[in-house]
Scaffold this motif. Sequence first.
Motif, PDB file in Angstrom:
ATOM      1  N   ALA A  45       0.837  -1.213   0.000  1.00 37.41           N
ATOM      2  CA  ALA A  45       0.000   0.000   0.000  1.00 37.41           C
ATOM      3  C   ALA A  45       0.865   1.252   0.000  1.00 37.41           C
ATOM      4  O   ALA A  45       0.552   2.236  -0.689  1.00 37.41           O
ATOM      5  N   ALA A  46       1.970   1.217   0.750  1.00 35.36           N
ATOM      6  CA  ALA A  46       2.866   2.376   0.789  1.00 35.36           C
ATOM      7  C   ALA A  46       3.537   2.598  -0.568  1.00 35.36           C
ATOM      8  O   ALA A  46       3.638   3.741  -1.038  1.00 35.36           O
ATOM      9  N   VAL A  47       3.973   1.526  -1.213  1.00 32.59           N
ATOM     10  CA  VAL A  47       4.621   1.637  -2.526  1.00 32.59           C
ATOM     11  C   VAL A  47       3.617   2.153  -3.558  1.00 32.59           C
ATOM     12  O   VAL A  47       3.934   3.045  -4.352  1.00 32.59           O
ATOM     13  N   VAL A  48       2.405   1.624  -3.534  1.00 33.57           N
ATOM     14  CA  VAL A  48       1.363   2.097  -4.461  1.00 33.57           C
ATOM     15  C   VAL A  48       1.080   3.578  -4.211  1.00 33.57           C
ATOM     16  O   VAL A  48       0.993   4.370  -5.149  1.00 33.57           O
ATOM     17  N   GLY A  49       0.954   3.956  -2.934  1.00 34.09           N
ATOM     18  CA  GLY A  49       0.689   5.359  -2.606  1.00 34.09           C
ATOM     19  C   GLY A  49       1.797   6.267  -3.104  1.00 34.09           C
ATOM     20  O   GLY A  49       1.532   7.322  -3.695  1.00 34.09           O
ATOM     21  N   PHE A  50       3.054   5.848  -2.888  1.00 38.87           N
ATOM     22  CA  PHE A  50       4.198   6.654  -3.323  1.00 38.87           C
ATOM     23  C   PHE A  50       4.238   6.778  -4.851  1.00 38.87           C
ATOM     24  O   PHE A  50       4.308   7.876  -5.386  1.00 38.87           O
ATOM     25  N   LEU A  51       4.191   5.652  -5.541  1.00 36.63           N
ATOM     26  CA  LEU A  51       4.323   5.668  -7.001  1.00 36.63           C
ATOM     27  C   LEU A  51       3.140   6.342  -7.691  1.00 36.63           C
ATOM     28  O   LEU A  51       3.325   7.146  -8.607  1.00 36.63           O
ATOM     29  N   MET A  52       1.938   6.032  -7.248  1.00 36.37           N
ATOM     30  CA  MET A  52       0.756   6.589  -7.923  1.00 36.37           C
ATOM     31  C   MET A  52       0.576   8.083  -7.648  1.00 36.37           C
ATOM     32  O   MET A  52      -0.081   8.772  -8.428  1.00 36.37           O
ATOM     33  N   SER A  53       1.172   8.575  -6.551  1.00 38.40           N
ATOM     34  CA  SER A  53       1.044  10.014  -6.276  1.00 38.40           C
ATOM     35  C   SER A  53       1.728  10.838  -7.363  1.00 38.40           C
ATOM     36  O   SER A  53       1.344  11.987  -7.608  1.00 38.40           O
ATOM     37  N   PHE A  54       2.712  10.251  -8.053  1.00 33.97           N
ATOM     38  CA  PHE A  54       3.396  10.968  -9.133  1.00 33.97           C
ATOM     39  C   PHE A  54       2.554  11.016 -10.404  1.00 33.97           C
ATOM     40  O   PHE A  54       2.854  11.753 -11.331  1.00 33.97           O
ATOM     41  N   ARG A  55       1.508  10.217 -10.430  1.00 34.42           N
ATOM     42  CA  ARG A  55       0.597  10.206 -11.578  1.00 34.42           C
ATOM     43  C   ARG A  55      -0.106  11.563 -11.702  1.00 34.42           C
ATOM     44  O   ARG A  55      -0.462  11.984 -12.780  1.00 34.42           O
ATOM     45  N   PHE A  56      -0.250  12.226 -10.550  1.00 34.02           N
ATOM     46  CA  PHE A  56      -0.951  13.492 -10.532  1.00 34.02           C
ATOM     47  C   PHE A  56       0.063  14.628 -10.462  1.00 34.02           C
ATOM     48  O   PHE A  56       0.988  14.581  -9.666  1.00 34.02           O
ATOM     49  N   ALA A  57      -0.092  15.632 -11.296  1.00 35.01           N
ATOM     50  CA  ALA A  57       0.816  16.781 -11.306  1.00 35.01           C
ATOM     51  C   ALA A  57       0.413  17.718 -10.171  1.00 35.01           C
ATOM     52  O   ALA A  57      -0.342  18.665 -10.361  1.00 35.01           O
ATOM     53  N   LEU A  58       0.900  17.412  -8.984  1.00 35.95           N
ATOM     54  CA  LEU A  58       0.524  18.167  -7.805  1.00 35.95           C
ATOM     55  C   LEU A  58       1.755  18.828  -7.196  1.00 35.95           C
ATOM     56  O   LEU A  58       2.878  18.381  -7.402  1.00 35.95           O
ATOM     57  N   ARG A  59       1.510  19.859  -6.423  1.00 35.96           N
ATOM     58  CA  ARG A  59       2.606  20.466  -5.664  1.00 35.96           C
ATOM     59  C   ARG A  59       3.039  19.479  -4.588  1.00 35.96           C
ATOM     60  O   ARG A  59       2.316  18.542  -4.259  1.00 35.96           O
ATOM     61  N   THR A  60       4.222  19.708  -3.981  1.00 35.64           N
ATOM     62  CA  THR A  60       4.802  18.766  -3.027  1.00 35.64           C
ATOM     63  C   THR A  60       3.864  18.460  -1.867  1.00 35.64           C
ATOM     64  O   THR A  60       3.657  17.297  -1.527  1.00 35.64           O
ATOM     65  N   GLU A  61       3.266  19.513  -1.277  1.00 37.64           N
ATOM     66  CA  GLU A  61       2.386  19.264  -0.128  1.00 37.64           C
ATOM     67  C   GLU A  61       1.117  18.513  -0.547  1.00 37.64           C
ATOM     68  O   GLU A  61       0.602  17.702   0.208  1.00 37.64           O
ATOM     69  N   GLU A  62       0.651  18.759  -1.772  1.00 38.04           N
ATOM     70  CA  GLU A  62      -0.507  18.011  -2.261  1.00 38.04           C
ATOM     71  C   GLU A  62      -0.123  16.566  -2.557  1.00 38.04           C
ATOM     72  O   GLU A  62      -0.918  15.660  -2.354  1.00 38.04           O
TER      73      GLU A  62
END
Length: 152
Positions: free
Chosen positions: A32-49
């Motif tokens: 779950a942590a790996v999925v959360g980390f990797l998939m968060s880059f799918r979205f062009a968000l600022r660092t805090e987002e």
Amino acid sequence: MLPDVDVLGFRFGIHYGDLWGHRGMTHSLIFAAVVGFLMSFRFALRTEERRAMMLLLFVVTASHGALDALTNGGLGVAFFSPFNRERYFLPWTPVEVSPIGAGRFFSGRGLEVILSEMIWLWGPLIVVGAILHWLTGRKKDSGWSSLRDSVR
Ligand SMILES: [Zn+2]
């Protein structure tokens, strides 16, 4: 649904109780942590987002294992794989376990599972979701609201 990709392993000789077996590694907190980390880059968000998105995706992915641990069948969930491959259930298991495979799911047993999930999972989660939606809608400047608006 991603954690249940492990059922494909049955076709390749991976047994239920193996590290990569059903409710094994893909149901773990590390996965779950790996999925959360990797998939968060799918979205062009600022660092805090991105941090908030990582946490959200971790919780969503980890919730799959937690919900599986509420079921009354199978081998339990390997939350701490690969460090500890023991399988766990939660102390309370009211949810009927779903049969593996679409053929068996679309039967009288499948209907029993759907009704059980509606009573014990969907109903309460809809209420919690409505409360959270109401709470985050009231605070327009919260991080969660801007995150929610940015992924729409
Ligand atoms: Zn599962």
